[in-house]
Write an enzyme that holds these catalytic residues in place. Structure first.
Site, mmCIF file in Angstrom:
data_model
loop_
_atom_site.group_PDB
_atom_site.id
_atom_site.type_symbol
_atom_site.label_atom_id
_atom_site.label_comp_id
_atom_site.label_asym_id
_atom_site.label_seq_id
_atom_site.Cartn_x
_atom_site.Cartn_y
_atom_site.Cartn_z
ATOM 1 N N THR A 92 0.813 -1.216 0.000
ATOM 2 C CA THR A 92 0.000 0.000 0.000
ATOM 3 C C THR A 92 0.845 1.264 0.000
ATOM 4 O O THR A 92 0.331 2.357 -0.198
ATOM 5 C CB THR A 92 -0.900 0.040 1.251
ATOM 6 N N CYS A 102 2.473 3.101 9.353
ATOM 7 C CA CYS A 102 1.605 3.241 10.515
ATOM 8 C C CYS A 102 2.409 3.165 11.802
ATOM 9 O O CYS A 102 3.526 2.679 11.815
ATOM 10 C CB CYS A 102 0.600 2.087 10.577
ATOM 11 N N CYS A 108 -1.807 1.122 15.396
ATOM 12 C CA CYS A 108 -2.838 1.394 14.387
ATOM 13 C C CYS A 108 -3.839 0.244 14.316
ATOM 14 O O CYS A 108 -3.478 -0.920 14.309
ATOM 15 C CB CYS A 108 -2.215 1.605 13.011
ATOM 16 N N ARG A 132 3.891 6.855 2.680
ATOM 17 C CA ARG A 132 3.064 7.961 3.151
ATOM 18 C C ARG A 132 2.449 7.626 4.503
ATOM 19 O O ARG A 132 2.156 6.465 4.791
ATOM 20 C CB ARG A 132 1.944 8.257 2.151
ATOM 21 N N CYS A 178 -0.160 7.059 7.361
ATOM 22 C CA CYS A 178 -1.538 6.562 7.430
ATOM 23 C C CYS A 178 -2.456 7.657 7.981
ATOM 24 O O CYS A 178 -2.119 8.357 8.915
ATOM 25 C CB CYS A 178 -1.564 5.336 8.339
ATOM 26 N N CYS A 204 -4.053 6.472 11.766
ATOM 27 C CA CYS A 204 -3.331 6.526 13.045
ATOM 28 C C CYS A 204 -2.375 7.713 13.159
ATOM 29 O O CYS A 204 -1.790 7.941 14.201
ATOM 30 C CB CYS A 204 -2.568 5.229 13.285
HETATM 31 ZN ZN LIG Z 1 -2.301 3.426 10.458
#
Ligand SMILES: [Zn+2]
Length: 348
Positions: free
Chosen positions: A28, A32, A36, A61, A63, A66
């Site tokens: 993805t 995190c 999270c 990038r 999240c 969280c």
């Molecule tokens: Zn997260």
């Protein structure tokens, strides 16, 4: 091994590791913080970074769920905590040996420690020695308390960072759990009466004894200022899961915990949770696993200060000669627990 620890923190959403590292998911491209609540990724897609910056450098990038950037990694605080842990494990550590093990210069360690704690590492050591002398009975050594006792206390920064690593903040602990609400339930198992107590965050105590009265008075003694109430219904699932572990075929207890722990104790307990059902490990083996084979006595103390019987399976640690050693809840209980586990694991 560190990765093992990190991965465990991720799958158990362990808040105490927030700020210590972030994990990034290759598929993805999102990273995190450990706590999270998003769906756990596959292990093989996960990479760990010590800070959000490092993850972003690799093109990940943050999240949106969280907000891992808000959790600032504080390397200097981390360095101080690790220094305290090393002193706690071996008080004979010198500034040179500490710096060498932490891979920093003596000057940097001296300055950082003094700035954050308020006293030099040497002075801190002396204070610890004195405190230990005064209070040999205090098991395990609460590192955060120790930092306070050594003159630290005005800066809230270390406090916040350190308490995040613990299940409970030290000030609450000191006041005997003031304003904490604790629910408990008592049941009968084949190895005696068992109490399970929990806060809103997780289980804070699991104990075994011959009588329910003893269990309840021990809980009240541990948390003299907490609001304590019996809640059989609320704790039914927790109780069932643990009883099934003692008497039935539940091989792994996966319940949330809210326990007081130093970072050292936490590391020992994480290792205890990895000992498979039906197997045992020695104190020496655990010491080696946490990367300090000389810390056998400290490991034994960490096992003895376990507050949650069975959930953290300290009963699976034995002496290197095969003898059972002690058990906080009675060596006969330890023996029957191990026998039960062995018999169940032979069946399959
Ligand atoms: Zn997260």
């Amino acid at each position: 091994m560190e990765k093992e620890l990190f991965w465990n923190a991720v799958i158990s959403n362990d808040k105490r590791f927030d700020g210590a590292f972030v994990y990034a998911v290759g598929t993805t491209k999102i990273y995190c913080k450990p706590s999270c609540k998003s769906k756990p990724p596959k292990r093989e897609n996960v990479a760990f970074f010590r800070s959000p910056e490092l993850a972003e450098k690799e093109g990940f990038r943050a999240c949106l769920r969280c907000l891992p950037r808000s959790e600032k990694t504080d390397r200097q605080t981390d360095l101080v905590i690790r220094t305290c842990e090393l002193i706690e494990t071996d008080i004979e550590n010198t500034l040179e040996s500490l710096a060498e093990r932490l891979n920093v210069s003596t000057g940097h360690l001296q300055r950082t420690f003094t700035r954050i704690v308020g006293v030099s590492p040497q002075k801190y050591k002396e204070n610890r020695r004195l405190a230990k002398f005064k209070n040999e009975l205090k098991q395990g050594g609460e590192i955060v308390d120790a930092i306070y006792e050594s003159g630290f206390g005005s800066s809230s920064r270390l406090y916040e960072n350190a308490s995040r690593k613990l299940g409970m903040t030290p000030s609450k602990y000191k006041k005997g759990g003031k304003n904490m609400e604790i629910d408990f339930a008592i049941t009968t198992t084949k190895i005696g009466k068992m109490i399970v107590a929990a806060t809103g965050k997780g289980i804070c105590s699991v104990s075994l004894a011959d009588s329910a009265e003893d269990l309840l008075s021990a809980l009240k003694e541990e948390f003299p200022n907490a609001i304590i109430r019996e809640s059989d219904e609320l704790l039914k699932e927790f109780i069932n899961e643990i009883v099934e572990n003692i008497e039935g075929d539940n091989r792994a207890i996966e319940l949330p915990l809210d326990v007081r722990a130093t970072a050292f104790q936490m590391r020992v307990w994480e290792e205890l949770r990895k000992i498979p059902y039906g197997k045992t490990a020695t104190y020496q083996e655990i010491a080696a696993k946490i990367g300090n084979k000389n810390a056998v006595r400290a490991v034994a103390r960490a096992c003895a200060s376990n507050q949650v019987a069975l959930v953290i399976p300290c009963h699976r640690v034995i002496r290197s000669d095969g003898s059972l050693s002690g058990y906080r809840w009675g060596v006969e209980r330890k023996r029957s627990l191990l026998e039960h586990e062995r018999s169940r694991s032979v069946e399959t």
